[in-house]
Scaffold this active site. Structure first.
Site, PDB file in Angstrom:
ATOM      1  N   LYS A  69      74.787  -2.449  84.176  1.00 49.74           N
ATOM      2  CA  LYS A  69      75.413  -2.173  82.887  1.00 49.74           C
ATOM      3  C   LYS A  69      75.505  -0.692  82.528  1.00 49.74           C
ATOM      4  O   LYS A  69      76.349  -0.297  81.711  1.00 49.74           O
ATOM      5  CB  LYS A  69      74.657  -2.911  81.780  1.00 49.74           C
ATOM      6  CG  LYS A  69      74.853  -4.418  81.774  1.00 49.74           C
ATOM      7  CD  LYS A  69      76.162  -4.799  81.132  1.00 49.74           C
ATOM      8  CE  LYS A  69      76.242  -6.292  80.866  1.00 49.74           C
ATOM      9  NZ  LYS A  69      77.430  -6.661  80.097  1.00 49.74           N
ATOM     10  N   ASP A 112      72.010  -8.651  75.252  1.00 51.44           N
ATOM     11  CA  ASP A 112      71.061  -9.624  75.778  1.00 51.44           C
ATOM     12  C   ASP A 112      70.002  -8.926  76.632  1.00 51.44           C
ATOM     13  O   ASP A 112      69.076  -9.569  77.100  1.00 51.44           O
ATOM     14  CB  ASP A 112      71.788 -10.678  76.627  1.00 51.44           C
ATOM     15  CG  ASP A 112      72.540 -11.685  75.763  1.00 51.44           C
ATOM     16  OD1 ASP A 112      71.930 -12.233  74.835  1.00 51.44           O
ATOM     17  OD2 ASP A 112      73.730 -11.917  76.010  1.00 51.44           O
TER      18      ASP A 112
END
Length: 386
Positions: A69, A112
């Protein structure tokens, strides 16, 4: 364990050509911690499953963050700061942004786990501030990993999508910059940059395949939360390779299978999953589809899979306890679901028809992306020993 819906609208030629670029690549290459993550051939796994080849891109090595990410968050933040300061977003930009610091900007996101960790890391490296909200059910390790990077982080008593809306409201009220990895009408520029950042990963794959002999994969399995990585990677190869682009199989947890439901309904609307999304695949527990990525997946994907947690747990063991000669790959709950889905498709008699329809046979060359390592180490060890 697995439900599947095929996509009758697949048309890779419909993907706009600009998705075949990787505009964040030069910026990423200027980050001192940057290095392409490994692309591992797994010949033993290929033989076991009756396939010609299997590759796994191991994103546990990315920037020391144990997940992919950071590519999206760093490019979106870097590009925003470059525009603000009037400098080119090139290979020198990262170091230039660290010089002559102005008053720090606060970047806000909901995560998350892995996206927030990437945003927190990029903010720390670039002398900025980060505020990170996480949904109910987040494990303490993921929260503390973000706090360790200097971000203000907490867990909210709501699901991921509700937390995203809360963050958008907070950013507007406090004048923060929302750096969210999903888009909705009116909020698209930064999510598009995040997807562009993920294209660096796809570019690395193409470069590694060239070095390994140039053979292209026939199939690409991609996990989807909101769908940003899946859309970016599928679109990159569709735009670059055209008719030679791989069949794309999108994989989701059954508890948060918004892409599967949208494809199954095929009524022109996006179908959300609401309420608690109880799955060990925490990084994929997103109930609403990214409006930027869905048109790309509708054009590039061959099928959408909805998978139980048992599927990813099988994938974790498959990659972590490899056959002779294959490297062991530490792949967490959201990273290994594609490996588990591939194994099920190749071995479960109930999926034989789907296997045939997808052309998964002795000539198939399959590419998987392990998007994270052991981001919940206690659970990872329990699964591996199970």
């Amino acid at each position: 364990m697995i439900k599947i819906v095929f996509n009758p609208h697949r048309d890779p030629a419909a993907v706009p050509a600009h998705w075949g670029e990787a505009p964040g690549r030069a910026f990423h290459q200027g980050i001192p911690a940057y290095a392409p993550t490994p692309l591992h051939p797994l010949p033993a796994l290929a033989r076991t499953l009756g396939l010609a080849q299997v590759w796994v891109k191991d994103e546990s090595k990315r920037f020391g963050l144990n997940a992919f990410k950071g590519l999206g968050g760093s490019w979106a933040m870097g590009r925003y700061l470059c525009q603000k300061r009037g400098i080119p977003a090139d290979e020198r930009a990262f170091l230039r942004l660290k010089e002559g610091q102005e008053a720090p900007i606060t970047f806000l996101t909901t995560t998350d786990g892995n996206h927030g960790r990437g945003v927190a890391w990029a903010a720390r490296e670039l002398g900025q501030k980060a505020v990170v909200h996480m949904p109910a059910g987040t494990v303490a390790e993921r929260l503390e990993n973000i706090r360790a990077l200097g971000a203000q982080a907490d867990i909210l008593p709501m699901n991921y999508d509700e937390a995203v809306r809360r963050s958008a409201q907070e950013a507007e009220e406090k004048g923060y910059v929302l750096i969210q990895d999903t888009a909705w009408p009116g909020y698209e520029e930064i999510p598009a940059c995040i997807m562009e950042g993920y294209a660096t990963l796809a570019w690395e794959i193409e470069e590694a395949l060239t070095r390994q002999g140039g053979e292209k994969p026939t199939h690409l399995f991609l996990q989807a939360g909101v769908g940003s990585l899946a859309g970016a990677a599928a679109a990159y190869f569709a735009a670059r390779w055209g008719a030679q682009s791989p069949q794309v199989i999108v994989v989701e947890p059954a508890a948060a299978d918004c892409h599967f439901r949208t494809a199954a309904a095929d009524d022109g609307t996006l179908h959300a999953v609401t309420g608690a999304m109880n799955s060990t695949m925490a990084g994929l527990c997103c109930g609403e589809v990214n409006v930027l990525s869905w048109p790309l997946l509708r054009a590039a994907a061959s099928a959408f899979l909805s998978c139980s947690d048992a599927v990813t747990e099988a994938g974790m063991r498959l990659l972590g306890r490899p056959g002779p000669g294959d490297p062991a790959i530490v792949s967490g709950e959201s990273g290994a679901v594609t490996a588990g889905a591939l194994a099920a498709l190749m071995t479960d008699p109930a999926l034989a028809q789907a296997r045939t329809a997808l052309g998964l046979d002795a000539g198939a060359r399959v590419l998987l992306i392990s998007t994270e390592g052991d981001t919940d180490r206690v659970h990872y060890q329990a699964v591996l020993q199970g």
